[in-house]
Structures are given as C-alpha cells and as structure tokens.
Design an enzyme around this catalytic site. Sequence first.
Site, PDB file in Angstrom:
ATOM      1  N   ASP A  17       0.872  -1.162   0.000  1.00  7.30           N
ATOM      2  CA  ASP A  17       0.000   0.000   0.000  1.00  7.30           C
ATOM      3  C   ASP A  17       0.920   1.226   0.000  1.00  7.30           C
ATOM      4  O   ASP A  17       2.115   1.117   0.285  1.00  7.30           O
ATOM      5  CB  ASP A  17      -0.906  -0.022   1.234  1.00  7.30           C
ATOM      6  CG  ASP A  17      -1.861   1.158   1.288  1.00  7.30           C
ATOM      7  OD1 ASP A  17      -2.354   1.575   0.216  1.00  7.30           O
ATOM      8  OD2 ASP A  17      -2.103   1.679   2.389  1.00  7.30           O
ATOM      9  N   ASP A  19      -0.099   5.119   0.982  1.00  9.92           N
ATOM     10  CA  ASP A  19      -0.306   6.103   2.047  1.00  9.92           C
ATOM     11  C   ASP A  19      -0.227   5.440   3.413  1.00  9.92           C
ATOM     12  O   ASP A  19      -0.989   4.527   3.716  1.00  9.92           O
ATOM     13  CB  ASP A  19      -1.665   6.783   1.878  1.00  9.92           C
ATOM     14  CG  ASP A  19      -1.807   7.462   0.521  1.00  9.92           C
ATOM     15  OD1 ASP A  19      -0.836   8.088   0.070  1.00  9.92           O
ATOM     16  OD2 ASP A  19      -2.890   7.365  -0.076  1.00  9.92           O
TER      17      ASP A  19
END
Length: 249
Positions: A17, A19
């Site tokens: 991922d 953020d």
Amino acid sequence: MSDTLPDLRTMSGVLFDLDGVLTPTAEVHMRAWQAVFDEVFDRWGIEPAYTDDDYFAYVDGKKRYDGVASLLRSRNVEIPWGAVDDPPEAETICGIGNRKNAAFSASLRAEGIAPYPGSLALLEQLRDAGIRMGVVSSSKNAEEVLGSAGLRDFFEVVVDGVVAERDALASKPSADMFAAGATALGIDVVTGAAVEDAVAGVASASAAGFATVVGVDRGAGPDVLRASGATCIVDDLARLLPTSTSETA
C-alpha cells in the site's frame, strides 16, 4: 499466528500500500478529510462530530467515494451518488470526494512529500535483491505521490484508484485490488507478500489469499489489524530489514 517477521527477500514479490506504508501521505489525507467533513457536518448539523476514529473505521484504505458513502452512512445520512466529474461544491458523494481531493492535491503541491526512511531502506534492499515490487493503493493520486516522493522507479506495477475505476475493481476490503496486483506483477499469493496499514487493506490482501500480510500500525491498532488478517505487525518497515533485531512492534 506467529509474530516472527518474514524475510521479504525470500518472497516471489511484494505488494505495498502507499499512504501510511511508504509515505506519510496518510496524514495529509487525514487533514484533508477532517477539513471537508468538519465543514459538511457543521453545515448539515450532523452528529456526532467527525473524528480520527471515523477515518480509520470508514475511510482509510477505501476508494474515495466509497469512503464518503461509508462515513455518511454511519450517521444515517444518504445523499445522491452523483458523477465522477461533479464539481467540488456539489452536494453529492462524488462532489464531497472531489472536494477532499482538491484539498489533498493543494497540500501535496505546497508541501511535497518524502518517504518514510525505513520504507525507503527496505525498498532499496528489496530492489538490490531483485525482488519484484508493486503498489496497490485505493488513491487516485498514487502516481503523483510516488513521483513526488521519488519512488516510482521501484515498482513494476501500480494498481490504484484510477485502475480500479477503469477495470471495475471493488474497493478494499474486497479482494479485487490485491488480486489484480498479484496478477499484474505475475506472482503467486502463497509465495508473495502484502504490506498494509489500513484495516480495509489488510482484509483485502487476506481475502486475496496472501499467506504473508504485514500489518503496519500507524494508528489503526495491532489488535484490529490482526483481526483483519495481518500475519505480523510492525510499526516501521525498518523492522523488516534483516539487520533489525526486533520481531514485533
């Protein structure tokens, strides 16, 4: 469930991922959401007030419009969905989402972004070991953030909110996005790894069948990450470096 940390250099590939995992843009997202929802809640008289707990429970890790709908639904508020090209001032799900995106983009351009040092060190090590890497992010800003942070060249594939919309991939916690990432990168979920900080993202990777799901605790909490499918928990990706002596966050 073992907390022994995996050596990601032994994996067929790793999907990250973005953020909150590679860059602290989760904080920028949180500020943007706070500003938008504070204004909406105040103007519409919605209670209780929006909090960081709402971000982790209803918004974090999901596609932008799904996050808006989920949050409003938690307050028993239903408004029209609208269209992706709705102006930011539109009183629709898409309008509110676009309002938040405008605030996020303005902040990113004004302040820039740098990767977490531990995350950068891990990426460099995995690159040097020849490990294939990709990004799976619900954000439509992923390419811009990766470019701003100087990280884009580390990754063969990026499955982001733009790709999800184009290919009709369901939002995390559905398996769709991580499954698509594994297919695009050409790795087996049994021998690959996923690295996520969001509850919805951990659940997505687990649902896609990843045997190794590293939960990065940036505020969601280790217990809820474990319950969502994380096979181990860290508070910094530096802990996944072989020179690290710590096994748990």
